[in-house]
Design a protein around this motif. Sequence first.
Motif, mmCIF file in Angstrom:
data_model
loop_
_atom_site.group_PDB
_atom_site.id
_atom_site.type_symbol
_atom_site.label_atom_id
_atom_site.label_comp_id
_atom_site.label_asym_id
_atom_site.label_seq_id
_atom_site.Cartn_x
_atom_site.Cartn_y
_atom_site.Cartn_z
ATOM 1 N N THR A 126 0.850 -1.194 0.000
ATOM 2 C CA THR A 126 0.000 0.000 0.000
ATOM 3 C C THR A 126 0.883 1.242 0.000
ATOM 4 O O THR A 126 1.884 1.301 0.716
ATOM 5 C CB THR A 126 -0.905 0.018 1.243
ATOM 6 O OG1 THR A 126 -1.715 -1.151 1.241
ATOM 7 C CG2 THR A 126 -1.786 1.256 1.266
ATOM 8 N N LEU A 127 0.517 2.241 -0.791
ATOM 9 C CA LEU A 127 1.303 3.463 -0.913
ATOM 10 C C LEU A 127 0.744 4.572 -0.033
ATOM 11 O O LEU A 127 -0.462 4.828 -0.017
ATOM 12 C CB LEU A 127 1.312 3.937 -2.371
ATOM 13 C CG LEU A 127 2.011 5.282 -2.652
ATOM 14 C CD1 LEU A 127 3.492 5.205 -2.317
ATOM 15 C CD2 LEU A 127 1.807 5.683 -4.106
ATOM 16 N N PHE A 128 1.639 5.245 0.696
ATOM 17 C CA PHE A 128 1.311 6.436 1.469
ATOM 18 C C PHE A 128 2.183 7.583 0.962
ATOM 19 O O PHE A 128 3.388 7.405 0.753
ATOM 20 C CB PHE A 128 1.572 6.221 2.957
ATOM 21 C CG PHE A 128 0.786 5.095 3.573
ATOM 22 C CD1 PHE A 128 -0.491 5.305 4.050
ATOM 23 C CD2 PHE A 128 1.336 3.817 3.647
ATOM 24 C CE1 PHE A 128 -1.225 4.274 4.608
ATOM 25 C CE2 PHE A 128 0.611 2.773 4.210
ATOM 26 C CZ PHE A 128 -0.674 2.996 4.681
ATOM 27 N N ARG A 129 1.580 8.751 0.794
ATOM 28 C CA ARG A 129 2.329 9.898 0.299
ATOM 29 C C ARG A 129 2.593 10.891 1.432
ATOM 30 O O ARG A 129 1.743 11.111 2.295
ATOM 31 C CB ARG A 129 1.569 10.587 -0.830
ATOM 32 C CG ARG A 129 1.395 9.693 -2.062
ATOM 33 C CD ARG A 129 0.870 10.469 -3.254
ATOM 34 N NE ARG A 129 0.685 9.595 -4.407
ATOM 35 C CZ ARG A 129 1.650 9.230 -5.241
ATOM 36 N NH1 ARG A 129 2.882 9.690 -5.043
ATOM 37 N NH2 ARG A 129 1.403 8.435 -6.268
ATOM 38 N N LEU A 130 3.794 11.500 1.380
ATOM 39 C CA LEU A 130 4.200 12.467 2.392
ATOM 40 C C LEU A 130 4.823 13.674 1.715
ATOM 41 O O LEU A 130 5.333 13.578 0.595
ATOM 42 C CB LEU A 130 5.204 11.840 3.372
ATOM 43 C CG LEU A 130 4.760 10.552 4.070
ATOM 44 C CD1 LEU A 130 5.382 9.350 3.374
ATOM 45 C CD2 LEU A 130 5.147 10.570 5.532
ATOM 46 N N SER A 131 4.813 14.807 2.412
ATOM 47 C CA SER A 131 5.414 16.031 1.881
ATOM 48 C C SER A 131 6.303 16.673 2.938
ATOM 49 O O SER A 131 6.003 16.634 4.132
ATOM 50 C CB SER A 131 4.322 17.022 1.451
ATOM 51 O OG SER A 131 3.518 17.404 2.550
ATOM 52 N N TYR A 132 7.413 17.260 2.482
ATOM 53 C CA TYR A 132 8.322 17.969 3.381
ATOM 54 C C TYR A 132 7.795 19.367 3.681
ATOM 55 O O TYR A 132 7.171 20.004 2.822
ATOM 56 C CB TYR A 132 9.705 18.090 2.748
ATOM 57 C CG TYR A 132 10.468 16.785 2.652
ATOM 58 C CD1 TYR A 132 11.101 16.246 3.760
ATOM 59 C CD2 TYR A 132 10.569 16.106 1.439
ATOM 60 C CE1 TYR A 132 11.823 15.060 3.666
ATOM 61 C CE2 TYR A 132 11.288 14.927 1.334
ATOM 62 C CZ TYR A 132 11.907 14.406 2.450
ATOM 63 O OH TYR A 132 12.611 13.224 2.354
ATOM 64 N N PRO A 133 8.090 19.889 4.871
ATOM 65 C CA PRO A 133 7.627 21.241 5.211
ATOM 66 C C PRO A 133 8.537 22.336 4.670
ATOM 67 O O PRO A 133 8.157 23.512 4.696
ATOM 68 C CB PRO A 133 7.658 21.234 6.747
ATOM 69 C CG PRO A 133 8.789 20.298 7.074
ATOM 70 C CD PRO A 133 8.740 19.214 6.013
ATOM 71 N N ASP A 134 9.729 21.977 4.185
ATOM 72 C CA ASP A 134 10.733 22.969 3.835
ATOM 73 C C ASP A 134 11.314 22.740 2.440
ATOM 74 O O ASP A 134 12.486 23.007 2.194
ATOM 75 C CB ASP A 134 11.858 22.968 4.881
ATOM 76 C CG ASP A 134 12.392 21.558 5.152
ATOM 77 O OD1 ASP A 134 11.874 20.596 4.547
ATOM 78 O OD2 ASP A 134 13.327 21.432 5.967
ATOM 79 N N GLY A 135 10.507 22.241 1.529
ATOM 80 C CA GLY A 135 10.981 22.017 0.181
ATOM 81 C C GLY A 135 11.498 20.605 -0.027
ATOM 82 O O GLY A 135 11.667 19.837 0.921
ATOM 83 N N ALA A 136 11.754 20.261 -1.274
ATOM 84 C CA ALA A 136 12.135 18.894 -1.626
ATOM 85 C C ALA A 136 13.511 18.535 -1.079
ATOM 86 O O ALA A 136 14.405 19.385 -0.965
ATOM 87 C CB ALA A 136 12.126 18.736 -3.139
ATOM 88 N N HIS A 137 13.664 17.247 -0.717
ATOM 89 C CA HIS A 137 14.941 16.698 -0.265
ATOM 90 C C HIS A 137 15.168 15.360 -0.962
ATOM 91 O O HIS A 137 14.218 14.612 -1.219
ATOM 92 C CB HIS A 137 14.943 16.444 1.245
ATOM 93 C CG HIS A 137 14.913 17.673 2.085
ATOM 94 N ND1 HIS A 137 16.048 18.332 2.508
ATOM 95 C CD2 HIS A 137 13.871 18.370 2.603
ATOM 96 C CE1 HIS A 137 15.715 19.376 3.249
ATOM 97 N NE2 HIS A 137 14.393 19.430 3.317
ATOM 98 N N ASP A 138 16.422 15.056 -1.226
ATOM 99 C CA ASP A 138 16.797 13.707 -1.631
ATOM 100 C C ASP A 138 17.035 12.905 -0.359
ATOM 101 O O ASP A 138 17.617 13.408 0.606
ATOM 102 C CB ASP A 138 18.068 13.756 -2.477
ATOM 103 C CG ASP A 138 18.388 12.421 -3.120
ATOM 104 O OD1 ASP A 138 17.482 11.573 -3.242
ATOM 105 O OD2 ASP A 138 19.556 12.224 -3.512
ATOM 106 N N ALA A 139 16.571 11.655 -0.328
ATOM 107 C CA ALA A 139 16.759 10.811 0.854
ATOM 108 C C ALA A 139 16.945 9.371 0.413
ATOM 109 O O ALA A 139 16.360 8.929 -0.583
ATOM 110 C CB ALA A 139 15.572 10.931 1.810
ATOM 111 N N GLU A 140 17.765 8.631 1.176
ATOM 112 C CA GLU A 140 18.026 7.233 0.871
ATOM 113 C C GLU A 140 17.984 6.357 2.112
ATOM 114 O O GLU A 140 18.358 5.178 2.042
ATOM 115 C CB GLU A 140 19.387 7.089 0.176
ATOM 116 C CG GLU A 140 19.466 7.775 -1.176
ATOM 117 C CD GLU A 140 20.752 7.477 -1.928
ATOM 118 O OE1 GLU A 140 21.601 6.741 -1.392
ATOM 119 O OE2 GLU A 140 20.889 7.970 -3.058
#
Length: 351
Positions: A126-140
Amino acid sequence: MTMLSAGAALIAVMLPMAGVPALAEPEALCRVKDDRLVEISGLVADGDGYVVVNDGADEESGRKIFYLSRNCKVTRTVSFPSKPQDTEDMARGADGTLWIGDIGDNDRERETVGLWRLAPGAKSPTLFRLSYPDGAHDAEALLVAGDGTPIVVTKDPLTAGVYVPEKALDEDATVPLRRAGDFRIPVTTTDNPYGFKGRFVITGAATSPDGKRIALRTYADAFEIDVEAGGAADAVVKAIGDGSPRRIALPNEPQGESIAYTPDGTALLSISEMADGADSVDMLRYPLPDAPAPLATSSPTTAPESKKANRPVAAGQSDEGGIPVGALAAGIGLAVAALLLGLLIARRRTR
């Protein structure tokens, strides 16, 4: 002295300096030789085998969750119900739920990132979507706390951001993240294909089976941190920000992005993306010392003591010694600017 060396000296003063770990040769457990698994980016141990995902696989055949035997042979796969954008890490909850972090964003242009959840016995995630509060970030890097809260650690250089959901995940709505803490990446001299730059970005994370420890890795090292009993999200975030990391050197992996604990918690598992031109890659086991010494912390007035004379050196590890503090002389502003520019460029080119 080059501008890069001067910048390194300044960072050595500002960040924790990695202490010398008790080193041991890694053990190659098995070899992955499958043309669908050339960019492994996420790993967990599962029973007698492993589960892995690829890093934003270009081919449809690679966009799956892969179950491997203890001999690293694919035994089954689970497909995503829709196309993931950039799956970069995996985590396993205390109840056996698998979480896949669809959190990669090399160009920092995504409005939302995703978490895929595969409950025990489920046929599809199941997919859940999230958003950053301070702009896009790359994460691994993805962790799951003892209370089931997912924690995203960004690939921002030098200081990684630690983000948690503001509220319960909702498959029908985007949930905002909040920046709950930071991880100042310790200075090391461990050899890796990206050199200095490869030591200052987080590329994976793992939680021990008992929830009492976590590990964050770069392309060069893993940093293990103790977590208070229970391992709730707040405790994990606090440990990341305030704990005393223990370094486990992971030298010269082709592109090390995956990290996991063994089922008994006595060692770390690592598997890299395949090197250019290679047709296989080893699953490596790094034993954890019984009582590793915590990292020493440097300060602006006291330079970290060089341990070059006594430090044990594993095969492939750099024996560069301490980073000179005396290099903080003329031109330091220009040096730091050059260093940060190099890091910004590098983080767009490496995943």
